[in-house]
Design a protein around this motif. Structure first.
Motif, mmCIF file in Angstrom:
data_model
loop_
_atom_site.group_PDB
_atom_site.id
_atom_site.type_symbol
_atom_site.label_atom_id
_atom_site.label_comp_id
_atom_site.label_asym_id
_atom_site.label_seq_id
_atom_site.Cartn_x
_atom_site.Cartn_y
_atom_site.Cartn_z
ATOM 1 N N ASP A 1 48.541 -22.066 0.820
ATOM 2 C CA ASP A 1 47.296 -22.824 0.685
ATOM 3 C C ASP A 1 47.592 -24.074 -0.133
ATOM 4 N N LEU A 2 47.642 -25.227 0.544
ATOM 5 C CA LEU A 2 47.918 -26.501 -0.118
ATOM 6 C C LEU A 2 46.737 -27.469 0.055
ATOM 7 N N ASN A 3 45.561 -26.920 0.281
ATOM 8 C CA ASN A 3 44.386 -27.782 0.415
ATOM 9 C C ASN A 3 44.207 -28.637 -0.839
ATOM 10 N N TRP A 4 43.910 -29.932 -0.617
ATOM 11 C CA TRP A 4 43.686 -30.907 -1.697
ATOM 12 C C TRP A 4 44.928 -31.128 -2.585
ATOM 13 N N ALA A 5 46.080 -30.651 -2.154
ATOM 14 C CA ALA A 5 47.301 -30.842 -2.944
ATOM 15 C C ALA A 5 47.774 -32.295 -2.848
ATOM 16 N N VAL A 6 48.452 -32.741 -3.901
ATOM 17 C CA VAL A 6 49.041 -34.088 -3.921
ATOM 18 C C VAL A 6 50.548 -33.929 -3.725
ATOM 19 N N LEU A 7 51.023 -34.391 -2.568
ATOM 20 C CA LEU A 7 52.450 -34.300 -2.243
ATOM 21 C C LEU A 7 53.015 -35.700 -1.979
ATOM 22 N N GLU A 8 52.480 -36.666 -2.670
ATOM 23 C CA GLU A 8 52.890 -38.053 -2.455
ATOM 24 C C GLU A 8 54.376 -38.219 -2.755
ATOM 25 N N GLN A 9 55.097 -38.791 -1.774
ATOM 26 C CA GLN A 9 56.542 -39.035 -1.864
ATOM 27 C C GLN A 9 57.348 -37.750 -2.080
#
Length: 578
Positions: free
Chosen positions: A101-109
């Motif tokens: 569950d990675l909803n709303w996660a920040v995975l920028e770069q």
């Protein structure tokens, strides 16, 4: 568990901390590789800059955790709860995040190269500029996710839900998105070169300026999609739905549009050159100023389409009804140097209703074949039979044969409209091939037909040579007949083909007689140039084609014996025009 106790036990070599509660713990910059945190509670923990290589975190809860710059290389995070986590610039090479569950996660770069995200939930997650090269995202949920400028090269997104996702300027080269949902997604400037989007739902997608060259969109739904200015070179739209789509200024060169439905679409100034359209629906489409150079249209529906200003240079139509199109004029030529249409038809006025359809039927219901001398009727009949065999729905009938200035004219009627130029070229090659075979097999054929040949008069031998000057050296009767027939075929080719095609066709003939030991200098030095001049003087468009050929032909072709003969003829034409 207290943080100090946890760290001490880890340093002492303990690795199994399954189910441990470390919520809100601060563990920044710690090396915890190979640790087992299966089912652990790390809610709100600060683990930034830490190392979890090969760690076991299946079913762990890391909700709202700070995971910036964390290394999870080859870690197992399957079914983990990572909603709302900050994974900015995290390293997740080969990590297993399946069903997480990675909803709303920040995975920028973040680097998720070769990561397993099958079935993962990533709704409204931020993956801007993330690396997802060769990532496995089958059946993943990515609704409204931000994937702007992300790298998804060769990624597997089959069945993924990307509804309303932002994929602007993303790189999806060679990615697979079979059956994926991209409804209303933003794909502006995206690179999908070589990607497979078969059966994908691209309803209302925004894809302006995108590159889909060599991509497959078979059976995909692009209804009301906006693809204005996109590159669609050799793209397959077989059986695709593009109802009311916006395709202004697209480059659709050599695309496969068979059985595609473009009803009501906007194709203004679209370049559809070299494309294959079979059973394609273009009803009610706006094709104003579209380019159909060298395109093949078979049973295409064009009713109520707007085609004013289209360039139809050398297009090939088969069973196409042009009677219901809305068209004031078309262009029948194209200047490749300036990349602009030429030869407006009709000149100085607009088309009358149904006029283009009428002309098409008249010009394409029969073919005209010019002969310098009387043809070999045996080879002629067999070549017609071969063409009917190659095109099962085509029936050819000799309509007339008459003497005209400089030779003979044969008219062959067709049971349906055809591309007369291409069929005439195909016939020239077939006729020569049949003539050569008859020379070898003629006696056997006559025996099978119970026909006794009159030896005093050879049917295949023309009464008079079509060559204006004698062959360069003495020949036996068989070679002389063959030489004459080849020269005749070269003249037919020159009178019916474009400069680019006739060079190749003539070279094949010269190669054939060279193998027989027959010299070809007389042909290249005189006969080709004379025939070129004859046609150019009576065929103004052919003169333009010669000039274009002179500019664009490859050096090797221009300097070949045939190319030199053509260039000499062009030089004579230029001198005479001064």
């Amino acid at each position: 568990m207290e943080i100090q106790e946890f760290l001490t036990r880890y340093k002492q070599g303990e690795r199994d901390f399954a189910g441990v509660d470390l919520s809100r713990a601060i563990l920044t910059g710690i090396n915890l590789q190979d640790i087992n945190l299966t089912g652990a509670n790390l809610t709100g923990a600060n683990l930034s800059w830490s190392f979890f290589n090969r760690a076991q975190l299946a079913n762990a809860c890391l909700r709202q955790a700070d995971l910036r710059h964390v290394t999870f290389t080859s870690a197992n995070l399957s079914q983990a709860i990572l909603s709302g986590v900050n994974l900015t610039k995290a390293d997740l090479h080969f990590a297993n995040l399946s069903n997480s569950d990675l909803n709303w996660a920040v995975l920028e770069q973040a680097d998720l190269t070769s990561a397993n995200l099958q079935g993962a939930k990533l709704d409204q997650s931020n993956l801007e500029q993330a690396k997802l090269i060769q990532a496995q995202l089958m059946q993943a949920e990515l609704m409204e996710a931000n994937l702007r400028r992300s790298q998804l090269i060769n990624a597997n997104l089959n069945g993924a839900n990307l509804r309303e996702a932002n994929l602007e300027l993303a790189d999806l080269r060679d990615a697979t998105l079979i059956g994926s949902n991209l409804t209303e997604a933003n794909l502006n400037g995206v690179c999908l070169r070589g990607a497979d989007l078969s059966e994908a739902d691209l309803h209302r997608v925004i894809m302006t300026g995108a590159d889909l060259s060599d991509a497959c969109l078979s059976s995909a739904d692009l209804s009301r999609a906006n693809l204005a200015g996109s590159y669609l070179l050799k793209t397959s739209f077989r059986k695709a739905y593009l109802l009311r789509a916006i395709l202004e200024n697209v480059l659709m060169l050599r695309a496969d549009l068979s059985e595609a439905n473009f009803r009501g679409s906007n194709l203004k100034r679209a370049d559809i050159s070299g494309a294959y359209l079979c059973d394609t629906t273009l009803s009610e489409t706006d094709l104003t100023e579209a380019l159909f150079l060298e395109s093949s249209l078979i049973r295409v529906k064009l009713d109520r389409s707007q085609m004013t200003g289209c360039c139809i240079y050398n297009w090939q139509l088969e069973d196409v009804d042009l009677s219901q199109i809305d068209c004031d004029y078309v262009y029948t030529g194209f200047n490749y140097a300036t990349k602009s249409p030429t030869d407006r038809y009709p000149s100085g006025r607009n088309l009358k209703p149904g006029e283009l359809a009428q002309q098409y039927r008249e010009e394409n219901s029969y073919i005209k074949i010019n002969f310098k001398e009387a043809p070999s009727w045996e080879a002629l009949i067999f070549s017609l039979a071969k063409l009917e065999q190659d095109f099962p729905n085509l029936k050819l009938t000799i309509k007339s044969f008459e003497s005209v200035a400089g030779g003979y004219l044969l008219k062959i009627s067709c049971n349906r409209p055809v591309n007369s130029k291409n069929l005439r070229s195909r016939w020239a090659d077939t006729y020569l091939n049949m003539f050569q075979k008859l020379q070898v097999k003629r006696q056997k054929i006559l025996t099978l037909l119970n026909i006794i040949e009159d030896k005093t008069q050879h049917i295949l031998t023309p009464k008079k040579s079509i060559v204006t000057t004698p062959p360069p050296e003495p020949m036996n009767e068989e070679n002389l007949n063959l030489y004459r027939e080849v020269v005749q075929q070269i003249e037919i080719i020159i009178m019916s083909q474009t400069p680019e095609k006739l060079v190749e066709s003539i070279q094949r003939l010269l190669n054939f007689i060279n193998v027989k030991g027959i010299a070809t200098e007389e042909i290249t030095n005189k006969i080709i140039g004379q025939a070129i001049l004859r046609r150019a003087k009576q065929d103004q468009p052919f003169q333009k084609q010669l000039i274009q050929w002179e500019k664009s032909a490859a050096p090797a072709i221009r300097l070949s014996p045939i190319g030199s003969a053509i260039r000499s003829a062009i030089a004579i034409l230029w001198q005479e025009s001064q």
